[in-house]
Structures are given as structure tokens and as C-alpha cells.
Design a protein around this motif. Structure first.
Motif, PDB file in Angstrom:
ATOM      1  N   GLY A 183      25.906   8.932  -8.431  1.00  0.00           N
ATOM      2  CA  GLY A 183      25.793   7.491  -8.332  1.00  0.00           C
ATOM      3  C   GLY A 183      26.293   7.007  -6.988  1.00  0.00           C
ATOM      4  N   GLU A 184      26.077   5.761  -6.695  1.00  0.00           N
ATOM      5  CA  GLU A 184      26.503   5.215  -5.405  1.00  0.00           C
ATOM      6  C   GLU A 184      26.995   3.784  -5.586  1.00  0.00           C
ATOM      7  OE1 GLU A 184      24.710   4.361  -0.902  1.00  0.00           O
ATOM      8  OE2 GLU A 184      23.617   5.620  -2.337  1.00  0.00           O
ATOM      9  N   ASP A 185      28.118   3.493  -4.968  1.00  0.00           N
ATOM     10  CA  ASP A 185      28.693   2.137  -4.981  1.00  0.00           C
ATOM     11  C   ASP A 185      28.996   1.762  -3.540  1.00  0.00           C
ATOM     12  OD1 ASP A 185      29.816  -0.271  -5.629  1.00  0.00           O
ATOM     13  OD2 ASP A 185      31.725   0.581  -6.293  1.00  0.00           O
ATOM     14  N   LEU A 194      29.612   8.294  -6.174  1.00  0.00           N
ATOM     15  CA  LEU A 194      30.232   8.389  -7.492  1.00  0.00           C
ATOM     16  C   LEU A 194      29.827   9.698  -8.172  1.00  0.00           C
ATOM     17  CD1 LEU A 194      29.506   4.736  -8.660  1.00  0.00           C
ATOM     18  CD2 LEU A 194      31.591   5.607  -7.591  1.00  0.00           C
ATOM     19  N   PRO A 195      30.430  10.026  -9.320  1.00  0.00           N
ATOM     20  CA  PRO A 195      30.014  11.222 -10.070  1.00  0.00           C
ATOM     21  C   PRO A 195      28.558  11.101 -10.534  1.00  0.00           C
ATOM     22  CG  PRO A 195      32.160  10.458 -10.798  1.00  0.00           C
ATOM     23  CD  PRO A 195      31.609   9.391  -9.909  1.00  0.00           C
ATOM     24  N   LEU A 196      28.056  12.142 -11.187  1.00  0.00           N
ATOM     25  CA  LEU A 196      26.683  12.136 -11.675  1.00  0.00           C
ATOM     26  C   LEU A 196      26.422  10.937 -12.579  1.00  0.00           C
ATOM     27  CD1 LEU A 196      26.115  15.879 -12.633  1.00  0.00           C
ATOM     28  CD2 LEU A 196      25.570  14.741 -10.496  1.00  0.00           C
ATOM     29  N   THR A 197      25.232  10.387 -12.465  1.00  0.00           N
ATOM     30  CA  THR A 197      24.908   9.205 -13.262  1.00  0.00           C
ATOM     31  C   THR A 197      24.812   9.536 -14.760  1.00  0.00           C
ATOM     32  OG1 THR A 197      22.526   9.591 -13.013  1.00  0.00           O
ATOM     33  CG2 THR A 197      23.610   8.230 -11.340  1.00  0.00           C
ATOM     34  N   LYS A 198      24.323  10.734 -15.070  1.00  0.00           N
ATOM     35  CA  LYS A 198      24.117  11.156 -16.474  1.00  0.00           C
ATOM     36  C   LYS A 198      23.342  10.093 -17.247  1.00  0.00           C
ATOM     37  CE  LYS A 198      28.254  14.066 -16.674  1.00  0.00           C
ATOM     38  NZ  LYS A 198      29.492  14.383 -17.393  1.00  0.00           N
ATOM     39  N   ALA A 199      22.366   9.484 -16.567  1.00  0.00           N
ATOM     40  CA  ALA A 199      21.658   8.358 -17.154  1.00  0.00           C
ATOM     41  C   ALA A 199      20.277   8.715 -17.675  1.00  0.00           C
ATOM     42  CB  ALA A 199      21.533   7.243 -16.105  1.00  0.00           C
ATOM     43  N   GLY A 200      19.940   9.991 -17.659  1.00  0.00           N
ATOM     44  CA  GLY A 200      18.590  10.376 -18.058  1.00  0.00           C
ATOM     45  C   GLY A 200      18.560  11.173 -19.342  1.00  0.00           C
ATOM     46  N   ASN A 201      17.659  12.140 -19.361  1.00  0.00           N
ATOM     47  CA  ASN A 201      17.456  12.961 -20.553  1.00  0.00           C
ATOM     48  C   ASN A 201      18.625  13.933 -20.720  1.00  0.00           C
ATOM     49  OD1 ASN A 201      16.457  15.209 -22.269  1.00  0.00           O
ATOM     50  ND2 ASN A 201      14.554  14.037 -22.234  1.00  0.00           N
ATOM     51  N   ARG A 202      19.460  13.692 -21.699  1.00  0.00           N
ATOM     52  CA  ARG A 202      20.680  14.485 -21.892  1.00  0.00           C
ATOM     53  C   ARG A 202      20.365  15.923 -22.271  1.00  0.00           C
ATOM     54  NH1 ARG A 202      23.391  15.964 -26.280  1.00  0.00           N
ATOM     55  NH2 ARG A 202      22.034  14.707 -27.604  1.00  0.00           N
ATOM     56  N   ARG A 203      19.342  16.126 -23.091  1.00  0.00           N
ATOM     57  CA  ARG A 203      19.037  17.478 -23.566  1.00  0.00           C
ATOM     58  C   ARG A 203      18.600  18.392 -22.429  1.00  0.00           C
ATOM     59  NH1 ARG A 203      14.890  18.247 -27.636  1.00  0.00           N
ATOM     60  NH2 ARG A 203      15.981  20.185 -28.092  1.00  0.00           N
ATOM     61  N   VAL A 204      17.667  17.925 -21.605  1.00  0.00           N
ATOM     62  CA  VAL A 204      17.175  18.767 -20.514  1.00  0.00           C
ATOM     63  C   VAL A 204      18.267  18.966 -19.467  1.00  0.00           C
ATOM     64  CG1 VAL A 204      15.396  19.033 -18.734  1.00  0.00           C
ATOM     65  CG2 VAL A 204      14.820  17.976 -20.920  1.00  0.00           C
ATOM     66  N   ARG A 205      19.091  17.955 -19.261  1.00  0.00           N
ATOM     67  CA  ARG A 205      20.201  18.104 -18.311  1.00  0.00           C
ATOM     68  C   ARG A 205      21.143  19.214 -18.765  1.00  0.00           C
ATOM     69  NH1 ARG A 205      21.764  13.262 -18.321  1.00  0.00           N
ATOM     70  NH2 ARG A 205      23.496  13.349 -19.794  1.00  0.00           N
ATOM     71  N   ALA A 206      21.476  19.227 -20.039  1.00  0.00           N
ATOM     72  CA  ALA A 206      22.353  20.274 -20.575  1.00  0.00           C
ATOM     73  C   ALA A 206      21.688  21.646 -20.492  1.00  0.00           C
ATOM     74  CB  ALA A 206      22.719  19.949 -22.020  1.00  0.00           C
ATOM     75  N   LEU A 207      20.387  21.704 -20.767  1.00  0.00           N
ATOM     76  CA  LEU A 207      19.662  22.973 -20.690  1.00  0.00           C
ATOM     77  C   LEU A 207      19.685  23.531 -19.275  1.00  0.00           C
ATOM     78  CD1 LEU A 207      16.528  22.171 -22.897  1.00  0.00           C
ATOM     79  CD2 LEU A 207      18.366  23.756 -23.464  1.00  0.00           C
ATOM     80  N   PHE A 208      19.475  22.670 -18.289  1.00  0.00           N
ATOM     81  CA  PHE A 208      19.451  23.123 -16.900  1.00  0.00           C
ATOM     82  C   PHE A 208      20.841  23.553 -16.430  1.00  0.00           C
ATOM     83  CE2 PHE A 208      15.337  20.988 -15.176  1.00  0.00           C
ATOM     84  CZ  PHE A 208      14.598  21.771 -16.054  1.00  0.00           C
ATOM     85  N   CYS A 209      21.879  22.885 -16.921  1.00  0.00           N
ATOM     86  CA  CYS A 209      23.244  23.292 -16.554  1.00  0.00           C
ATOM     87  C   CYS A 209      23.547  24.691 -17.104  1.00  0.00           C
ATOM     88  CB  CYS A 209      24.259  22.284 -17.083  1.00  0.00           C
ATOM     89  SG  CYS A 209      24.323  20.730 -16.152  1.00  0.00           S
TER      90      CYS A 209
END
Length: 288
Positions: A183-185, A194-209
Motif C-alpha cells: 500500500g502507499e500513503d 505500507l504493508p501488503l494491501t491484502k485487498a484481493g482474492n485471499r485464497r489465491v494469495r495464500a496459495l501463491f505464498c
């Protein structure tokens, strides 16, 4: 004024409808819209099935934690602490006995729940391998499994969650959709990340991690396991070379970050971001 605007002006002079009509006319005139692909009922059904499997995985994790906590409370800790859920562990746990009747009953219930969920997940994994052969997603799955950290289950879940990769014009848009970008402020000349926005698809984000962590553990000398070679056998040489390049880059990036003292989760997120960019490139034919 377009036909839409004229039509709305005749509706009792409703000012709100007029403004809406003008906004729509302006969007259509300047083509400031983008097409949206609606998934079919079959794709929605596949997505719900993979989500049901994820729910079982969470229940399985909870059941295992409860069983280990029960054993710890009652002085029956596994001798090789930390190496749980292996074949050796399951052989050991069959030897555990309690003298009190109701203590043994409680232990049996905890253990039965673990075995039950384990069997259900294994059955669902078999069905997901059948899903991977469906024409609607087979091409995507065959490409995704070429990445060392992405197995069939992860590939199917990614394919059904995203479905239409072409709706993202750039890799940056895809990364942003997954919430893997910072993120950006900022204000004026001051730039604050800022830290990751984590504002999108939670499932695919977790899979990619998780996939990035698996990639980091791959052989740094390029030797591939039989399982990975089996997954890549039907892919073209160009796709295999692209996936290998991704593996090398992600593994190198994560290790360099950790050598610089970055937190393990930070390096995993960075690896997931790189993986997302490579996945977008493969799914959109940008593998040059």
C-alpha cells in the motif's frame, strides 16, 4: 445527448435519472469501460467444490491441534517432537493407551475425527484430479503445474478462482487483485510505503505464498524430482523453460531477502508476488 439521455429526460423530469443517463452516455462515448467475463454455472460449481475442500483442510488442521493438545495435557507427548503426522507418528499413536475408561474414550474420539477428515480430504483430492482433466480448465492446469511449487490441486483452485486471466491487462493489475502489492500513503514529496494491501482474492494469495515457499525448497542445482518431470511431460519446451526461469528467479530472490535479514513471511510474500507475475505472463502468452 444520446438516446439514453433523451429517454430519461422524458421521465417526469427526474433529475437523478438524467444525471445517470448522462454518466452512462459519457462512459459509452469515451469507451471507459471494460468487458467482464461472467463464469459459467459449471465453473461456479467447481469453485464451490474446491472451497469445500479448503474448509475440510481447516477442520483437519484444527482436529490435529486438538489431538496434540489432549496428548500434551495428559503426559503422552510424541518422543520425536516436531515430526508429527508422519507414518512413524501414526504407528506410535496406535500404541497410546489410557488406564481410565473415559480418558480412553476421549482419546478415541479425537483420533477418530483426525482419521475421518484425513480420509475425506484424500477422497476430495482424487476428485480434484478428475476435475483437472475437464476441458474447461485442462489447458490452464497443464500450464500451471509446470511451476515447481504448484501441484495439481493448487493449479485447479487457481484456475477456478481466476478463470479469465485476460481480464488483467498487466501483471501489476493481477498482483494488485491478489493483494500482493504494498500500500502507499503519500502526500506531496513524501512517499510512505505500507504493508501488503491484502485487498484481493485471499485464497489465491495464500496459495501463491505456499507455492513460493515450496519453490524456495527446490534443488538449487536444477535437478528435478520425478513428480515434477511427470507434470511437465505434456508441456511445450517454451513453457517448461519459462517455468524453470521463474523457479530460479523466485528461489534466488527469497534467499537474498532472507540473507539481508528480512522476515520469512516478507520473503514469502515477495516470492508470491514474483510467482503471480510469471503466472500472468504464462496465462496470457507473454513467455518471451
Amino acid at each position: 445527448m444520446t438516446k439514453i439521455g433523451v429517454f430519461c429526460l422524458t421521465l417526469n423530469g427526474d433529475f437523478l435519472l438524467t444525471l445517470t443517463a448522462r454518466a452512462i452516455a459519457r462512459i459509452l462515448a469515451y469507451k471507459s469501460y471494460s468487458q467482464v467475463h461472467l463464469p459459467s454455472e459449471e465453473m461456479e460449481a467447481l469453485k464451490e467444490y474446491t472451497r469445500a475442500r479448503d474448509a475440510k483442510k481447516r477442520m483437519f488442521k484444527k482436529a490435529k491441534q486438538e489431538l496434540l493438545s489432549f496428548l500434551l495435557r495428559n503426559g503422552k507427548s510424541y518422543p520425536e517432537s516436531g515430526n508429527y503426522w508422519t507414518e512413524k507418528f501414526f504407528k506410535w499413536i496406535k500404541t497410546v493407551q489410557f488406564s481410565e475408561k473415559w480418558m480412553q474414550e476421549a482419546f478415541s474420539e479425537y483420533l477418530a475425527e483426525v482419521y475421518s477428515l484425513k480420509a475425506k480430504i484424500e477422497l476430495m483430492d482424487m476428485k480434484i484430479r478428475e476435475i483437472a482433466e475437464l476441458e474447461i480448465i485442462k489447458d490452464k492446469v497443464d500450464k500451471l503445474v509446470c511451476f515447481s511449487g504448484i501441484d495439481v490441486t493448487t493449479a485447479v483452485e487457481t484456475a477456478v478462482e481466476i478463470h479469465d486471466f485476460t481480464r488483467f491487462a498487466t501483471a501489476a493489475q493481477f498482483v494488485s487483485y491478489l493483494g500482493l502489492c504494498p500500500g502507499e500513503d503519500s502526500s506531496g514529496k513524501t512517499k510512505n510505503m505500507l504493508p501488503l494491501t491484502k485487498a484481493g482474492n485471499r485464497r489465491v494469495r495464500a496459495l501463491f505464498c505456499e507455492s513460493a515457499k515450496a519453490i524456495k525448497r527446490t534443488n538449487p542445482y536444477g535437478q528435478k524430482s520425478k513428480r515434477i518431470l511427470e507434470r511437465k511431460k505434456n508441456a511445450s519446451p517454451e513453457i517448461v523453460a519459462y517455468a524453470d526461469k521463474a523457479t530460479k528467479r523466485i528461489r534466488t530472490k527469497m534467499r537474498h531477502l532472507e540473507e539481508r535479514g528480512k522476515n520469512y513471511n516478507v520473503s514469502s510474500a515477495a516470492g508470491a508476488r514474483e510467482l503471480a507475475c510469471f503466472v500472468w505472463g504464462m496465462m496470457n502468452g507473454k513467455i518471451a
